[in-house]
Enzyme design. Structure first.
Site, PDB file in Angstrom:
ATOM      1  N   ASP B 171       0.636  -1.605  -0.016  1.00  0.00           N
ATOM      2  CA  ASP B 171       0.035   0.283  -0.256  1.00  0.00           C
ATOM      3  C   ASP B 171       0.971   1.374  -0.186  1.00  0.00           C
ATOM      4  OD1 ASP B 171      -1.873  -1.723   0.473  1.00  0.00           O
ATOM      5  OD2 ASP B 171      -2.824  -1.084   2.159  1.00  0.00           O
ATOM      6  N   LYS B 234      -6.814   3.388  -3.724  1.00  0.00           N
ATOM      7  CA  LYS B 234      -7.533   3.648  -1.589  1.00  0.00           C
ATOM      8  C   LYS B 234      -7.397   5.024  -1.249  1.00  0.00           C
ATOM      9  CE  LYS B 234      -4.832   2.078   2.908  1.00  0.00           C
ATOM     10  NZ  LYS B 234      -3.820   1.074   2.971  1.00  0.00           N
ATOM     11  N   LYS B 270     -10.148   0.302  -2.160  1.00  0.00           N
ATOM     12  CA  LYS B 270     -10.166   0.246  -0.708  1.00  0.00           C
ATOM     13  C   LYS B 270     -10.557   1.061  -0.187  1.00  0.00           C
ATOM     14  CE  LYS B 270      -7.260  -1.108   2.900  1.00  0.00           C
ATOM     15  NZ  LYS B 270      -5.746  -1.757   3.282  1.00  0.00           N
TER      16      LYS B 270
END
Lengths: 790, 334
Positions: B171, B234, B270
């Site tokens: 991430d 995300k 996400k």
């Protein structure tokens, strides 16, 4: 696999029914039938009962009374009896009741939402999240107006007994929109709920009892259309408020013509939904959902005509179709339902018939899914030309048309190509374009980058054949108040002597002959019929001069000229003020001449001078108002600026009283001009020559050609032609009782706004001869909702 | 997978995209986002009604909550993280629901775990160890998380290091300055290099939407991230003042839809930060279902970045089974 595992596979929402148990218990307790609510008491059920069905299931859920004319009489009598006390309560006392109503509506919110959904077929989500909260908000807001009546509307009086005829699409909400302002202002009401959907109004009577509302202030009579007609026709009803179809609104206007009843009509619509190329298209697609697939499209202000810029039409259509696929049509009491039941099988048939005609005329349909029964799928009609019935007629169902446009000008042209003018929705990220379009669209409510947003603090109501009067906000209160003005007088009827257009009936001419033609399009025009009639000194019998005897065609030409001069409405208030000041200046320069003319009609020298002086002062007063009669910014919902703008009505007919040949005319002309209207005036029939003398003053004052048009002649026939004319947006008539009735009856063609009064009622020289009330009547309010936030 | 595995190793097969379907990215194409309007008030209105238009009850709700667990990146990203703390988190990821609940729900066959655990890079070895024998991937934040204001070569090295330690997902955070200054090329290049550094390991691109402020920025950054080859986009680090919100998520899902319409590739989403309740879990799944469809309700295209949400889901599931309201202390902590 377990059922949970299966469900994870499908990830369906599953059923999410709202329980109807409590409402069913209540309905069960009334299964013998609901009575009428008169004078604070629920009456025993009438002999004849009407069955009320839940459209989603087809099952009978209640029986309601059918009011007879005696019942209507009793309800009106109860409201009349309650009026003196209720209207004389201090505003604060009324505010306490209204606050209690608001609170109790909130406390019974779920009951009301479930009942409304069962009665009308609307999704519980909408009843729960939109209708009922707005109902409570409306009572809160108007509790405030009750409190503030004395200070905010000094001198204003309630009207009396209000007959309120409620539609079936938002039964409780539309009732609240009518009851709350009426009660706040001190009126009492007789409510006639729609025959399909009377239950929430009956439930509301329980809340009235619960808060101890005085007897007779609210009365509810259920029944069919005849009960509504009886209320409309009732001699002791002072005001009719109606929401519903345009044909019924026209019928009500006709039936109340000449009765002196005040009228608010909130009628049909065919509102444009304009998507410009730079819009957030996803937002606009969601806007369509909120516009036409809200309440199954049974919304008077539904954005039913989607107009989309050609450059993005393809992408917009694709996004819209994709969105349609996820709309859920189903049981209204399921919390996942987007589209519920159509209110009644007859309405479903009406939608089907219109759509079939539209298809026969070339429309192509794209439809979502619908349940079996009284349901209709979300429908997009494409390939719809402006003449297609689907583009012109209000469908009142979940059917939107989609048409592309090329330029902003094209968009406005298409948007305004309708008899209606209720609402418009404009989607663009360009504030200049959005506001310019908002200004040009003929609609009482304009939403920018939003749609179907409502608030009690803003006025709602239409232009054109969508009706008149406003509901909500300060402007809505004016629909339930009488502003200070003259009361009825003795001998106020105004019937001029008949015209005699033969030669030689008027005695000998005194002085040099002056040719009095008409004033049309900035030019002096001879009468189409080429007849003239004598103007005679009342005492000596001498001929003062000849005036043109106008006919239908002269009026036609004058209206045409006025229509072509609409640029006047777009000029600034400052510009109009300058011209009106200049008019005063030029009139003052010739005041002796105008005073002489008045004396030639038998007016005394002192009175003649006073009339001219007053006319000049009036020009100053309205010049002063031209740039000061401001709109408002309403306090509504967060992240919205709601602009309430006064707009000119457009083309106005002014039918002047017989007395005060000069002042009568300018007292009507000046407010109309100050607000940006173009006018066709019919001056005093008996003494029209002060008006014809004014032509030169108008010309030298730089009033653009066509802004003022004057036709002399037979008041009644010319007024009738104006009242009939669909190109006239407003008509002020100061004449005879018979003429008032005729003008009001004839106004129904395009539902033009009328202001009528016996010509002899008002003291034109005094304080009743001018004022803000003239300006209100020369304008209509456009509420523009502008959202903000980046 | 264990800490000693070479970084080129295949990422865990379960719960992630197969590499054949991975978004390969494309050249920077500003016309796909520069003129794209996002109207905030309309977006907020849709986000608000999205979750009032839909309701999931009873069995269906239980299924949706179980699905949320399956899609959860169970996360700890704190300065006081320790091996012990990470071990506890991993134990919870292996067995998010008590055996009684699993039996009660009748989902023993599912072998339910969370979608991943998400930790700081130095915690990756602990997590990998604690999850050995499972298919649960370890997601590592990287690139100078949470602000990302570190020299690029160090950020790229951090990615490689974390993968070397066994991270199965990365991430990354973007340089918000590039968005605020409309330096699209720099943003694209940075993400593309990070993607290259990830190799076969999937990359989630954290936009830090709370810092980007406008929804147009969110849309542009989403599109650039996908053009540069993001597997997931995300919302947040969890460290901005505003983290995952429905309006921001709505804009990002619409960008995912638009990218798919343009390229055919399906990028995952996400949301992370600030989502604490079972209701949040339902709301975001409603958003995914309505805007993108059921395909985006599976862990290969949807992850919920959350820490405390699982506890609330457990309580709701227990209520579903017993009909009684539960208390937090009756469920094992993460």
């Amino acid at each position: 696999m377990s059922s949970i595992a299966n469900l994870i596979d499908s990830m369906d929402y599953g059923p999410a029914p709202e329980s109807a148990d409590i409402v069913e218990t209540w309905l069960d307790a009334h299964k013998q039938g609901f009575g009428l609510y008169i004078n604070g008491k629920m009456q025993p059920p009438t002999e004849e009962l009407a069955e009320i069905t839940n459209p989603a299931t087809g099952k009978v859920i209640a029986k309601v009374s059918r009011a007879t004319s005696e019942d209507v009489d009793a309800a009106v009598a109860a409201a009349r009896a309650a009026f003196p006390k209720w209207s004389s309560l201090p505003g604060h006392e009324r505010a306490r009741y209204m606050y209690a109503l608001a609170r109790h509506i909130q406390q019974h919110a779920r009951f009301l939402a479930v009942l409304e959904s069962m009665d009308n077929g609307k999704p519980i989500r909408e009843a729960r999240d939109i209708d009922v909260p707005l109902v409570a908000r409306h009572f809160y807001h108007h509790a405030g107006w009750a409190e503030l009546m004395e200070t905010e509307f000094p001198g204003a009086k309630p009207l009396g007994v209000c007959g309120q005829v409620i539609p079936w699409n938002f039964p409780l909400l539309m009732m609240a929109w009518k009851v709350a302002p009426a009660l706040a202002a001190g009126n009492t009401v007789v409510i006639k709920p729609a025959s399909f959907t009377p239950l929430s109004a009956l439930a509301f009577t329980r809340i009235c009892d619960e808060v101890g509302l005085p007897e007779g202030v609210v009365n509810v009579v259920t029944g069919n259309y005849q009960a509504g007609q009886q209320i409309v026709a009732h001699p002791d009803v002072n005001k009719i408020a109606f929401t519903g179809s345009t044909p019924v609104g026209q019928d009500i206007r006709k039936r109340t013509a000449g009765s002196g009843k005040k009228l608010t009509l909130e009628l049909g619509g065919k509102s444009p939904f304009i998507v410009f190329a730079d819009a957030d298209l996803d937002a606009a697609v969601e806007g369509v959902v909120d516009a036409i697939w809200f309440n199954q499209g049974q919304v008077c202000c539904a954005g039913s005509r989607i107009l989309v810029a050609e450059g993005v039409a393809e992408r917009f259509t694709a996004l819209l179709k994709a969105r349609m696929a996820s709309l859920k049509c189903g049981s209204p009491l399921d919390k996942c339902t987007d589209i519920g039941a159509i209110v009644h099988p007859s309405q479903k048939r009406s939608i089907e018939e219109l759509v079939a005609k539209g298809v026969a005329q070339g429309a192509e349909l794209y439809q979502g899914a619908a349940m079996e029964g009284c349901f209709y799928p979300p429908t997009l009609a494409m390939n719809v030309e402006p003449a297609n019935i689907l583009a012109t007629e209000e469908i009142f169902g979940p059917v939107a048309t989609l048409t592309s446009f090329r330029t902003p000008e094209d968009a406005v042209l298409l948007a305004n190509n309708t008899r209606y003018g209720l609402a418009a929705s404009i989607w663009s990220e360009n504030i200049n374009l959005a506001l310019a379009t908002a200004a040009q669209v003929k609609a009482g409510v304009v939403w920018i980058n939003s749609t179907n947003v409502f608030d009690a603090g803003a006025g709602f109501g239409g232009y054109r054949e969508s009706g008149y009067g406003r509901e909500g906000g300060r402007e809505g209160m004016l629909s339930y108040l009488e502003l200070p003005g003259p009361g009825p007088q003795k001998n106020e009827d105004d019937i001029p002597a008949p015209i005699r257009p033969e030669p030689g009936v008027g005695g000998r001419l005194a002085g040099i002959d002056r040719t009095a033609k008409f004033y049309i399009g900035g030019k002096q025009k001879r009468p189409d019929g080429n007849y003239a009639y004598p103007v005679i000194h009342p005492k000596s019998g001498k001929l003062v001069g000849l005036a043109g005897d106008g006919n239908r065609k002269d009026i036609r030409d004058a209206v045409e000229a006025a229509s072509n001069a609409r640029g006047w409405g777009g000029s600034t208030g400052h510009n109009r003020a300058q011209i009106l000041y200049f008019l005063a200046e030029n009139l003052a320069a010739r005041s002796d001449e105008f005073a002489d003319r008045l004396q030639s009609f038998g007016v005394t020298a002192a009175n003649a001078t006073r009339e001219v002086e007053t006319s000049i002062r009036r020009a100053f007063w309205y010049a002063a108002q031209a740039d000061k009669f401001d709109g408002m910014v309403h306090s509504t919902q967060s992240s919205f600026v709601t602009l309430a703008m006064y707009e000119a009505l457009g083309v106005m007919g002014l039918v002047c009283p017989t007395a005060h040949p000069l002042l009568g005319l300018v007292s009507l002309l000046l407010p109309a001009l100050a607000m940006g209207n173009c006018v066709v005036a019919i001056p005093s029939q008996t003494w029209p020559l002060s008006a014809t003398d004014l032509y030169q003053v108008l010309e030298t004052s730089d009033i653009p050609a066509g802004v003022v048009n004057i036709v002399t002649g037979d008041r009644e026939s010319l007024a009738k032609t104006l009242a009939d004319h669909d190109g006239v947006d407003g008509l002020w008539y100061f004449g005879s009782e018979a003429g008032i009735k005729r003008v009001e009856e004839s106004s129904i063609g395009n539902l033009k706004q009328t202001w009528t009064e016996p010509g002899g009622r008002r003291d034109w020289l005094g304080k009743d001869g001018y004022g803000r009330s003239f300006l209100y009547k020369a304008t209509q309010v456009k509420n523009i909702w502008v959202p903000y936030g980046e | 997978m264990n800490a000693n595995a070479p970084s080129q190793a295949e990422p865990p097969a379960v719960a992630t995209l197969s590499n054949q379907q991975r978004n390969p990215g494309m050249a920077l194409t500003p016309e796909m986002f520069e003129s794209h309007a996002v109207n905030r008030s309309a977006t907020q209105r849709r986000a608000a009604t999205l979750v009032t238009r839909r309701s999931v009850k009873k069995e269906n709700q239980a299924a949706w909550l179980v699905n949320a667990i399956r899609c959860m990146d169970l996360t700890t990203l704190s300065g006081d993280d320790t091996e012990g703390r990470v071990r506890r988190l991993c134990a919870k990821a292996r067995q998010p629901l008590s055996p009684e609940l699993v039996a009660g729900l009748g989902i023993a066959d599912m072998k339910l775990t969370t979608g991943a655990v998400c930790v700081y890079p130095t915690m990756v070895p602990h997590a990998v160890k604690a999850l050995s024998g499972t298919d649960i991937p370890v997601a590592s934040v990287a690139t100078g998380f949470p602000a990302g204001l570190m020299p690029l070569h160090l950020r790229l090295e951090e990615i490689r290091w974390a993968i070397g330690e066994g991270a199965g997902e990365i991430d990354i955070v973007i340089t918000r300055e590039h968005v605020l200054n409309r330096n699209w090329q720099a943003l694209y290049d940075e993400i593309a290099q990070m993607r290259a550094a990830c190799g076969l390991v999937h990359i989630k691109v954290i936009l830090g939407t709370g810092d980007l402020q406008t929804l147009r920025n969110v849309y542009a950054a989403s599109m650039i991230a996908m053009q540069a080859g993001a597997d997931f986009i995300k919302t947040s680090t969890g460290k901005e003042t505003v983290n995952a919100t429905l309006p921001v998520s709505l804009v990002m899902t619409r960008a995912i839809r638009d990218y798919r319409m343009a390229t055919g590739y399906k990028v995952g989403f996400k949301p992370a930060g600030g989502m604490k309740s079972a209701k949040d879990a339902l709301n975001w799944q409603i958003l995914m279902k309505e805007e993108l469809g059921n395909e985006w309700l599976k862990p290969d295209r949807f992850r919920l970045g959350a820490s405390s949400m699982l506890g609330d889901i457990e309580r709701q599931l227990e209520h579903h089974i017993t009909g009684r309201y539960s208390a937090a202390h009756r469920h094992s902590v993460a």
